[in-house]
Design a protein around this motif. Structure first.
Motif, mmCIF file in Angstrom:
data_model
loop_
_atom_site.group_PDB
_atom_site.id
_atom_site.type_symbol
_atom_site.label_atom_id
_atom_site.label_comp_id
_atom_site.label_asym_id
_atom_site.label_seq_id
_atom_site.Cartn_x
_atom_site.Cartn_y
_atom_site.Cartn_z
ATOM 1 N N LYS A 196 0.765 -1.519 0.167
ATOM 2 C CA LYS A 196 0.214 -0.287 -0.192
ATOM 3 C C LYS A 196 0.821 1.290 -0.597
ATOM 4 C CE LYS A 196 -4.006 -2.304 2.028
ATOM 5 N NZ LYS A 196 -5.102 -1.873 3.029
ATOM 6 N N LEU A 197 0.175 2.301 -0.042
ATOM 7 C CA LEU A 197 1.039 3.066 -0.546
ATOM 8 C C LEU A 197 0.730 4.490 1.026
ATOM 9 C CD1 LEU A 197 0.940 3.408 -4.386
ATOM 10 C CD2 LEU A 197 3.456 2.768 -2.862
ATOM 11 N N ASN A 198 0.988 5.502 0.556
ATOM 12 C CA ASN A 198 1.000 7.221 1.626
ATOM 13 C C ASN A 198 1.925 8.142 0.874
ATOM 14 O OD1 ASN A 198 -0.106 8.729 2.815
ATOM 15 N ND2 ASN A 198 0.794 8.149 4.619
ATOM 16 N N ARG A 199 0.912 8.556 -0.159
ATOM 17 C CA ARG A 199 2.002 9.206 -1.437
ATOM 18 C C ARG A 199 2.754 9.068 -1.463
ATOM 19 N NH1 ARG A 199 1.841 15.299 -0.702
ATOM 20 N NH2 ARG A 199 -0.007 16.483 1.321
ATOM 21 N N ALA A 200 2.411 8.586 -3.097
ATOM 22 C CA ALA A 200 3.663 7.798 -3.939
ATOM 23 C C ALA A 200 3.717 9.238 -4.915
ATOM 24 C CB ALA A 200 2.647 6.828 -4.889
ATOM 25 N N MET A 201 5.441 8.935 -4.511
ATOM 26 C CA MET A 201 6.019 10.634 -5.244
ATOM 27 C C MET A 201 6.900 10.902 -6.103
ATOM 28 S SD MET A 201 4.430 13.383 -4.053
ATOM 29 C CE MET A 201 5.307 14.207 -4.362
ATOM 30 N N ALA A 202 7.294 9.586 -6.665
ATOM 31 C CA ALA A 202 8.034 9.497 -7.730
ATOM 32 C C ALA A 202 8.015 7.731 -7.878
ATOM 33 C CB ALA A 202 9.162 9.719 -7.219
ATOM 34 N N ILE A 203 8.622 7.194 -9.731
ATOM 35 C CA ILE A 203 8.635 5.900 -9.693
ATOM 36 C C ILE A 203 10.472 6.042 -11.408
ATOM 37 C CG2 ILE A 203 6.799 6.588 -11.634
ATOM 38 C CD1 ILE A 203 5.757 4.102 -11.827
ATOM 39 N N GLY A 204 10.020 4.422 -10.540
ATOM 40 C CA GLY A 204 11.381 4.821 -11.761
ATOM 41 C C GLY A 204 11.307 2.893 -11.802
ATOM 42 N N GLY A 209 13.101 -5.169 -15.164
ATOM 43 C CA GLY A 209 11.844 -4.290 -15.563
ATOM 44 C C GLY A 209 11.573 -4.124 -13.704
ATOM 45 N N THR A 210 11.682 -4.363 -12.685
ATOM 46 C CA THR A 210 11.053 -4.355 -11.387
ATOM 47 C C THR A 210 11.280 -2.528 -11.705
ATOM 48 O OG1 THR A 210 12.975 -5.417 -10.602
ATOM 49 C CG2 THR A 210 11.610 -4.060 -9.350
ATOM 50 N N ILE A 211 9.738 -2.406 -11.217
ATOM 51 C CA ILE A 211 9.275 -0.946 -10.909
ATOM 52 C C ILE A 211 9.584 -0.138 -9.567
ATOM 53 C CG2 ILE A 211 7.148 0.011 -10.727
ATOM 54 C CD1 ILE A 211 7.986 -0.586 -13.787
ATOM 55 N N LEU A 212 9.922 0.591 -9.402
ATOM 56 C CA LEU A 212 9.988 1.139 -7.563
ATOM 57 C C LEU A 212 9.419 2.301 -7.599
ATOM 58 C CD1 LEU A 212 14.194 0.667 -8.272
ATOM 59 C CD2 LEU A 212 12.747 -0.175 -6.887
ATOM 60 N N VAL A 213 8.875 2.423 -6.706
ATOM 61 C CA VAL A 213 8.026 3.469 -6.321
ATOM 62 C C VAL A 213 8.827 4.053 -4.895
ATOM 63 C CG1 VAL A 213 5.983 4.447 -5.386
ATOM 64 C CG2 VAL A 213 6.012 2.142 -7.130
ATOM 65 N N VAL A 214 8.517 5.316 -5.134
ATOM 66 C CA VAL A 214 9.156 6.261 -3.793
ATOM 67 C C VAL A 214 7.256 6.673 -2.830
ATOM 68 C CG1 VAL A 214 10.093 8.652 -2.262
ATOM 69 C CG2 VAL A 214 10.623 7.330 -4.807
ATOM 70 N N ASP A 215 7.084 5.775 -1.334
ATOM 71 C CA ASP A 215 6.477 6.075 -1.475
ATOM 72 C C ASP A 215 6.352 6.717 -0.027
ATOM 73 O OD1 ASP A 215 4.256 4.974 0.662
ATOM 74 O OD2 ASP A 215 4.857 3.542 0.913
ATOM 75 N N THR A 216 6.191 8.213 0.268
ATOM 76 C CA THR A 216 7.154 9.485 1.092
ATOM 77 C C THR A 216 7.012 9.121 2.254
ATOM 78 O OG1 THR A 216 7.134 10.341 -1.527
ATOM 79 C CG2 THR A 216 7.337 12.073 1.333
ATOM 80 N N LEU A 244 14.855 6.325 5.809
ATOM 81 C CA LEU A 244 14.462 7.359 4.630
ATOM 82 C C LEU A 244 13.769 8.008 5.391
ATOM 83 C CD1 LEU A 244 13.888 5.746 1.633
ATOM 84 C CD2 LEU A 244 15.641 6.513 1.987
ATOM 85 N N ARG A 245 13.793 9.357 5.572
ATOM 86 C CA ARG A 245 12.623 10.121 5.828
ATOM 87 C C ARG A 245 12.091 11.130 5.207
ATOM 88 N NH1 ARG A 245 13.861 15.371 9.558
ATOM 89 N NH2 ARG A 245 11.986 15.002 11.189
ATOM 90 N N PHE A 246 11.344 10.819 4.223
ATOM 91 C CA PHE A 246 10.117 11.709 3.721
ATOM 92 C C PHE A 246 11.192 11.577 2.447
ATOM 93 C CE2 PHE A 246 8.386 13.890 7.223
ATOM 94 C CZ PHE A 246 6.923 13.212 7.252
ATOM 95 N N PRO A 247 10.659 10.124 1.907
ATOM 96 C CA PRO A 247 11.929 10.776 0.670
ATOM 97 C C PRO A 247 11.024 10.465 -0.802
ATOM 98 C CG PRO A 247 10.975 8.066 1.015
ATOM 99 C CD PRO A 247 11.136 8.809 2.281
ATOM 100 N N HIS A 248 11.383 11.222 -1.536
ATOM 101 C CA HIS A 248 11.057 12.110 -2.819
ATOM 102 C C HIS A 248 10.982 11.872 -3.130
ATOM 103 C CE1 HIS A 248 7.834 15.690 -1.409
ATOM 104 N NE2 HIS A 248 8.467 15.139 -0.404
ATOM 105 N N ASP A 249 12.177 11.149 -3.931
ATOM 106 C CA ASP A 249 12.678 10.873 -5.592
ATOM 107 C C ASP A 249 13.708 9.894 -5.832
ATOM 108 O OD1 ASP A 249 12.397 10.739 -8.132
ATOM 109 O OD2 ASP A 249 13.541 12.696 -8.712
ATOM 110 N N LEU A 250 14.237 9.626 -6.899
ATOM 111 C CA LEU A 250 14.564 8.202 -7.042
ATOM 112 C C LEU A 250 15.610 7.797 -8.416
ATOM 113 C CD1 LEU A 250 13.887 5.321 -8.739
ATOM 114 C CD2 LEU A 250 12.478 5.256 -6.827
ATOM 115 N N TYR A 263 13.948 13.998 1.174
ATOM 116 C CA TYR A 263 13.456 15.626 1.828
ATOM 117 C C TYR A 263 14.019 16.251 3.501
ATOM 118 C CZ TYR A 263 10.693 19.593 2.308
ATOM 119 O OH TYR A 263 9.961 20.645 2.625
ATOM 120 N N GLY A 264 13.263 14.899 4.207
ATOM 121 C CA GLY A 264 13.062 15.019 6.110
ATOM 122 C C GLY A 264 14.557 14.785 6.180
ATOM 123 N N SER A 265 14.913 14.333 5.961
ATOM 124 C CA SER A 265 17.077 14.215 5.761
ATOM 125 C C SER A 265 18.082 14.934 5.368
ATOM 126 C CB SER A 265 17.159 12.633 6.302
ATOM 127 O OG SER A 265 16.726 11.903 7.335
#
Length: 323
Positions: A196-204, A209-216, A244-250, A263-265
């Protein structure tokens, strides 16, 4: 479907309106007339370019960033898309069509090299040529298969499929689209449980083929198959190694390592292809090697890490060793 709260529902904890106060306007105008220092000397392996301002080569809170083929592309909260060489020399730029509600949170590339831009606050995806010509705009606010709720990231796979992260009420999710821009699949829901997600802020997308999602707001990065099956979780709340503390991008480097800006650290953390922690870079502050609310990161083909040092109004960069 219209969004009655659109003007005040903004990305991130500290999103500022684009209107500039009189004092800031005078300061920015003065810097434009007098000139700004656009290049910082290297110190401890860190260099930077840009400074607060509205002239070419300066920034007003840079947010979205991408690096490819020796070029660095940046979008800031003034709605400018600027292109630089790898050392920070300004080359060209253009304005996005709208920015009153907010500006995009990411830049990525189509298979043919054109730009893919999730225009987050306008709930659409913009596609631009390398010369800044708008090629395609698709999507609008809503819950339908051709609509978006605050898209935050987009990435294209070698077979032409696009994967898009979204956040918002009822829209904490990832969706895949065919080359025809028609929805194929979606997964995710609001929450803190695995998957599950709470502010999905970025994707790679990794090379396998693995999809990485930043779950901020869950302070983690989640890895999925292209069908939405959870593979692994990186990070977790905290400021220690591997946390991690409030990651925003990857951004995924050529060696498969994953750089995550926090962003947080006020730092960048680096993980191996299988999620093992490698190192962190930076600390809070305004000097070289120090960050203030970074919200974007991009790794070049040469393993140079470019960071949108958002609240310092600049881009910092440093090189890491390949695995």
């Amino acid at each position: 479907m219209k969004n009655p709260d659109r003007a005040r529902n903004r990305i991130g904890e500290n999103h500022f309106p684009l209107s500039v106060g009189r004092r800031d306007f005078l300061a920015l105008t003065a810097s434009a007339l007098l000139g700004v220092r656009c290049k910082g000397d290297a110190k401890d392996g860190f260099s930077f370019f840009g400074e607060r301002g509205l002239r070419d080569g300066s920034f007003l809170r840079p947010r979205a960033i991408a690096a490819r083929n020796g070029l660095v592309h940046v979008i800031d909260t003034s709605g400018r898309f600027q292109t630089f060489d790898g050392d920070g020399k300004y080359l060209s730029g253009f304005m996005l069509p709208e920015s009153e509600l907010g500006t995009p949170t990411a830049i990525s590339f189509r298979l043919d090299g054109a730009f893919l831009i999730p225009d987050t606050h306008y709930s659409r995806v913009l596609e631009y040529s390398a010369s800044g010509e708008l090629l395609l705009s698709w999507g609008e606010y809503g819950d339908g298969p051709d609509q978006f709720v605050y898209p935050t990231g987009v990435v294209q796979a070698p077979d032409g499929k696009l994967f898009i992260s979204e956040y918002g009420v009822g829209a904490e999710r990832v969706r895949s689209f065919g080359p025809d821009r028609k929805q194929i699949l979606q997964w995710g829901a609001h929450g803190s449980d695995p998957g599950k997600l709470n502010r999905a802020m970025a994707i790679g997308r990794a090379g396998d083929g693995t999809i990485l999602v930043v779950d901020t707001a869950n302070h983690r990065v989640q890895a999925f198959t292209e069908n939405g099956e959870l593979i692994r979780i990186m990070g977790g709340p905290g400021e220690g190694e591997g946390k991690l503390r409030f990651p925003h991008d990857l951004s995924i480097g050529p060696d498969g390592t994953v750089c995550v800006c926090e962003y947080g650290s006020h730092r960048v953390s680096r993980f191996g292809p299988k999620g093992d922690f490698i190192a962190s870079y930076g600390s809070p502050g305004r000097g070289p090697g120090e960050f203030n609310g970074p919200r974007g990161v991009a790794v070049s083909e040469e393993n140079v890490v470019y960071v949108a040092d958002t609240d310092n109004h600049r881009v910092q960069y440093f090189k890491v060793e390949a695995l």
